[in-house]
Scaffold this motif. Sequence first.
Motif, PDB file in Angstrom:
ATOM      1  N   HIS A  28      -0.144  -5.204  14.830  1.00  0.00           N
ATOM      2  CA  HIS A  28       0.033  -3.681  14.201  1.00  0.00           C
ATOM      3  C   HIS A  28       0.375  -3.937  12.834  1.00  0.00           C
ATOM      4  CE1 HIS A  28      -0.735  -1.840  18.181  1.00  0.00           C
ATOM      5  NE2 HIS A  28       0.496  -2.283  18.599  1.00  0.00           N
ATOM      6  N   ARG A  29       1.145  -4.689  12.419  1.00  0.00           N
ATOM      7  CA  ARG A  29       1.699  -5.231  11.042  1.00  0.00           C
ATOM      8  C   ARG A  29       0.718  -5.595  10.200  1.00  0.00           C
ATOM      9  NH1 ARG A  29       6.639  -5.718  13.774  1.00  0.00           N
ATOM     10  NH2 ARG A  29       6.058  -7.994  14.052  1.00  0.00           N
ATOM     11  N   THR A  30      -0.124  -6.371  10.643  1.00  0.00           N
ATOM     12  CA  THR A  30      -1.404  -6.870  10.025  1.00  0.00           C
ATOM     13  C   THR A  30      -2.469  -5.894   9.840  1.00  0.00           C
ATOM     14  OG1 THR A  30      -0.911  -9.096  10.936  1.00  0.00           O
ATOM     15  CG2 THR A  30      -3.131  -8.857  10.117  1.00  0.00           C
ATOM     16  N   THR A  31      -2.751  -5.266  10.583  1.00  0.00           N
ATOM     17  CA  THR A  31      -3.767  -4.120  10.463  1.00  0.00           C
ATOM     18  C   THR A  31      -2.992  -3.125   9.387  1.00  0.00           C
ATOM     19  OG1 THR A  31      -4.219  -4.004  12.818  1.00  0.00           O
ATOM     20  CG2 THR A  31      -4.857  -1.916  11.688  1.00  0.00           C
ATOM     21  N   LEU A  32      -1.863  -2.807   9.466  1.00  0.00           N
ATOM     22  CA  LEU A  32      -1.408  -1.931   8.221  1.00  0.00           C
ATOM     23  C   LEU A  32      -1.429  -2.646   7.095  1.00  0.00           C
ATOM     24  CD1 LEU A  32       1.878  -0.553  10.270  1.00  0.00           C
ATOM     25  CD2 LEU A  32      -0.179   0.780   9.725  1.00  0.00           C
ATOM     26  N   LYS A  33      -1.119  -3.932   7.044  1.00  0.00           N
ATOM     27  CA  LYS A  33      -1.328  -4.647   5.573  1.00  0.00           C
ATOM     28  C   LYS A  33      -2.653  -4.680   5.225  1.00  0.00           C
ATOM     29  CE  LYS A  33       0.440  -8.932   3.477  1.00  0.00           C
ATOM     30  NZ  LYS A  33       1.113 -10.057   3.516  1.00  0.00           N
ATOM     31  N   LYS A  34      -3.761  -5.021   6.012  1.00  0.00           N
ATOM     32  CA  LYS A  34      -5.023  -4.895   5.541  1.00  0.00           C
ATOM     33  C   LYS A  34      -5.423  -3.678   5.123  1.00  0.00           C
ATOM     34  CE  LYS A  34      -6.794  -8.695   8.578  1.00  0.00           C
ATOM     35  NZ  LYS A  34      -7.697  -9.043   9.727  1.00  0.00           N
ATOM     36  N   ARG A  35      -4.851  -2.491   5.461  1.00  0.00           N
ATOM     37  CA  ARG A  35      -5.248  -1.145   5.097  1.00  0.00           C
ATOM     38  C   ARG A  35      -4.570  -0.844   3.932  1.00  0.00           C
ATOM     39  NH1 ARG A  35      -8.704   1.556   9.050  1.00  0.00           N
ATOM     40  NH2 ARG A  35      -8.996   0.077  10.934  1.00  0.00           N
ATOM     41  N   ASN A  36      -3.740  -1.454   3.339  1.00  0.00           N
ATOM     42  CA  ASN A  36      -2.673  -1.204   2.305  1.00  0.00           C
ATOM     43  C   ASN A  36      -1.886  -0.035   2.490  1.00  0.00           C
ATOM     44  OD1 ASN A  36      -4.037  -3.306   0.821  1.00  0.00           O
ATOM     45  ND2 ASN A  36      -5.630  -2.001   0.242  1.00  0.00           N
ATOM     46  N   VAL A  37      -1.396   0.078   3.783  1.00  0.00           N
ATOM     47  CA  VAL A  37      -0.299   0.994   3.984  1.00  0.00           C
ATOM     48  C   VAL A  37       0.950   0.726   3.349  1.00  0.00           C
ATOM     49  CG1 VAL A  37       1.062   2.046   5.932  1.00  0.00           C
ATOM     50  CG2 VAL A  37      -1.598   1.663   6.247  1.00  0.00           C
ATOM     51  N   GLU A  38       1.241   1.405   2.611  1.00  0.00           N
ATOM     52  CA  GLU A  38       2.769   1.346   1.949  1.00  0.00           C
ATOM     53  C   GLU A  38       3.810   1.766   2.916  1.00  0.00           C
ATOM     54  OE1 GLU A  38       5.257   2.504  -2.110  1.00  0.00           O
ATOM     55  OE2 GLU A  38       3.250   2.690  -1.949  1.00  0.00           O
ATOM     56  N   GLU A  39       4.930   0.799   3.362  1.00  0.00           N
ATOM     57  CA  GLU A  39       5.689   1.012   4.129  1.00  0.00           C
ATOM     58  C   GLU A  39       7.207   1.131   3.227  1.00  0.00           C
ATOM     59  OE1 GLU A  39       5.985  -2.553   6.542  1.00  0.00           O
ATOM     60  OE2 GLU A  39       4.257  -2.166   7.642  1.00  0.00           O
ATOM     61  N   ILE A  40       7.932   2.334   3.660  1.00  0.00           N
ATOM     62  CA  ILE A  40       9.281   2.436   2.902  1.00  0.00           C
ATOM     63  C   ILE A  40      10.281   2.719   4.122  1.00  0.00           C
ATOM     64  CG2 ILE A  40      10.665   3.974   1.325  1.00  0.00           C
ATOM     65  CD1 ILE A  40       7.639   4.781   0.247  1.00  0.00           C
ATOM     66  N   SER A  41      11.239   2.065   3.988  1.00  0.00           N
ATOM     67  CA  SER A  41      12.368   2.367   5.009  1.00  0.00           C
ATOM     68  C   SER A  41      13.709   2.684   4.347  1.00  0.00           C
ATOM     69  CB  SER A  41      12.632   0.872   5.857  1.00  0.00           C
ATOM     70  OG  SER A  41      13.286  -0.031   5.003  1.00  0.00           O
ATOM     71  N   GLY A  42      14.381   3.323   5.133  1.00  0.00           N
ATOM     72  CA  GLY A  42      15.849   3.723   4.612  1.00  0.00           C
ATOM     73  C   GLY A  42      15.584   4.773   3.675  1.00  0.00           C
ATOM     74  N   CYS A  43      14.874   6.026   4.154  1.00  0.00           N
ATOM     75  CA  CYS A  43      14.436   7.052   3.364  1.00  0.00           C
ATOM     76  C   CYS A  43      15.074   8.193   4.081  1.00  0.00           C
ATOM     77  CB  CYS A  43      12.968   7.085   2.705  1.00  0.00           C
ATOM     78  SG  CYS A  43      11.940   7.338   4.272  1.00  0.00           S
ATOM     79  N   LYS A  44      15.229   9.339   3.410  1.00  0.00           N
ATOM     80  CA  LYS A  44      15.643  10.482   3.678  1.00  0.00           C
ATOM     81  C   LYS A  44      14.663  11.507   3.161  1.00  0.00           C
ATOM     82  CE  LYS A  44      19.426  13.938   3.284  1.00  0.00           C
ATOM     83  NZ  LYS A  44      20.842  14.189   2.646  1.00  0.00           N
ATOM     84  N   TYR A  45      13.910  12.476   4.256  1.00  0.00           N
ATOM     85  CA  TYR A  45      13.256  13.256   3.789  1.00  0.00           C
ATOM     86  C   TYR A  45      13.925  14.820   3.153  1.00  0.00           C
ATOM     87  CZ  TYR A  45      11.043  10.371   7.402  1.00  0.00           C
ATOM     88  OH  TYR A  45      10.769   9.384   8.074  1.00  0.00           O
ATOM     89  N   ILE A  46      13.462  14.933   1.979  1.00  0.00           N
ATOM     90  CA  ILE A  46      14.007  15.982   1.230  1.00  0.00           C
ATOM     91  C   ILE A  46      13.249  17.495   1.129  1.00  0.00           C
ATOM     92  CG2 ILE A  46      14.944  16.839  -1.123  1.00  0.00           C
ATOM     93  CD1 ILE A  46      16.361  14.296   0.189  1.00  0.00           C
ATOM     94  N   GLU A  47      11.992  17.227   0.904  1.00  0.00           N
ATOM     95  CA  GLU A  47      11.226  18.470   0.889  1.00  0.00           C
ATOM     96  C   GLU A  47       9.499  18.085   1.002  1.00  0.00           C
ATOM     97  OE1 GLU A  47      11.382  21.515  -2.386  1.00  0.00           O
ATOM     98  OE2 GLU A  47      11.698  19.864  -3.744  1.00  0.00           O
ATOM     99  N   ILE A  48       8.967  19.269   1.225  1.00  0.00           N
ATOM    100  CA  ILE A  48       7.553  19.001   0.673  1.00  0.00           C
ATOM    101  C   ILE A  48       7.027  20.306  -0.227  1.00  0.00           C
ATOM    102  CG2 ILE A  48       5.074  19.372   1.852  1.00  0.00           C
ATOM    103  CD1 ILE A  48       6.264  18.510   4.519  1.00  0.00           C
ATOM    104  N   ASN A  49       6.610  19.823  -1.406  1.00  0.00           N
ATOM    105  CA  ASN A  49       6.083  20.872  -2.109  1.00  0.00           C
ATOM    106  C   ASN A  49       4.736  20.752  -2.459  1.00  0.00           C
ATOM    107  OD1 ASN A  49       6.421  18.873  -4.239  1.00  0.00           O
ATOM    108  ND2 ASN A  49       8.577  19.021  -4.707  1.00  0.00           N
ATOM    109  N   ASP A  50       4.606  21.455  -3.729  1.00  0.00           N
ATOM    110  CA  ASP A  50       3.075  21.461  -4.247  1.00  0.00           C
ATOM    111  C   ASP A  50       2.712  20.093  -4.859  1.00  0.00           C
ATOM    112  OD1 ASP A  50       2.712  24.012  -3.536  1.00  0.00           O
ATOM    113  OD2 ASP A  50       3.003  24.690  -5.643  1.00  0.00           O
ATOM    114  N   ASP A  51       3.560  19.131  -5.109  1.00  0.00           N
ATOM    115  CA  ASP A  51       3.632  18.085  -5.757  1.00  0.00           C
ATOM    116  C   ASP A  51       3.554  16.805  -4.441  1.00  0.00           C
ATOM    117  OD1 ASP A  51       3.428  18.848  -8.251  1.00  0.00           O
ATOM    118  OD2 ASP A  51       5.621  18.558  -8.619  1.00  0.00           O
TER     119      ASP A  51
END
Length: 149
Positions: A28-51
Amino acid sequence: PSQRKVYLLQRKKGKLGAGLGKTTGWIHRTTLKKRNVEEISGCKYIEINDDGLVIEVDGKQKTLPVDTVVICAGQESLKSLFDPVSKSGKPVFLIGGSQEAGELDAKRAIDQATRLAAVVEDAKTGEVFKAEEEFNHKIFKYIKSFMGK
């Protein structure tokens, strides 16, 4: 590579997919890497806005320029974004643990996400994308009711 820029986010710090099986996790990790998926851990979701989607990582806010957001919130339901996004008129859906937290059920979350992805352009806010109850489960419930348990 994917036709879109895809981000895979995790609230928990550390390697994404660290709990995946030893024999399949690397695939799974190899597939994500091949598809250039950017992984970010340790994040907090703040909001969804127009940007896009605003997150916070290590105390710093960052806006990811996205037009579609799928939240798989893990064991604890995280519904804080549902009402504000719903009230904005944008389509929003709860799947997996955010729809129904309980025991860890990645199979159910993946199934719901796949069903939603297949119809996301025409889906309506709040729709739930569940698989039909498996035949074996129906039989088990029938036998259980017949036995009076």
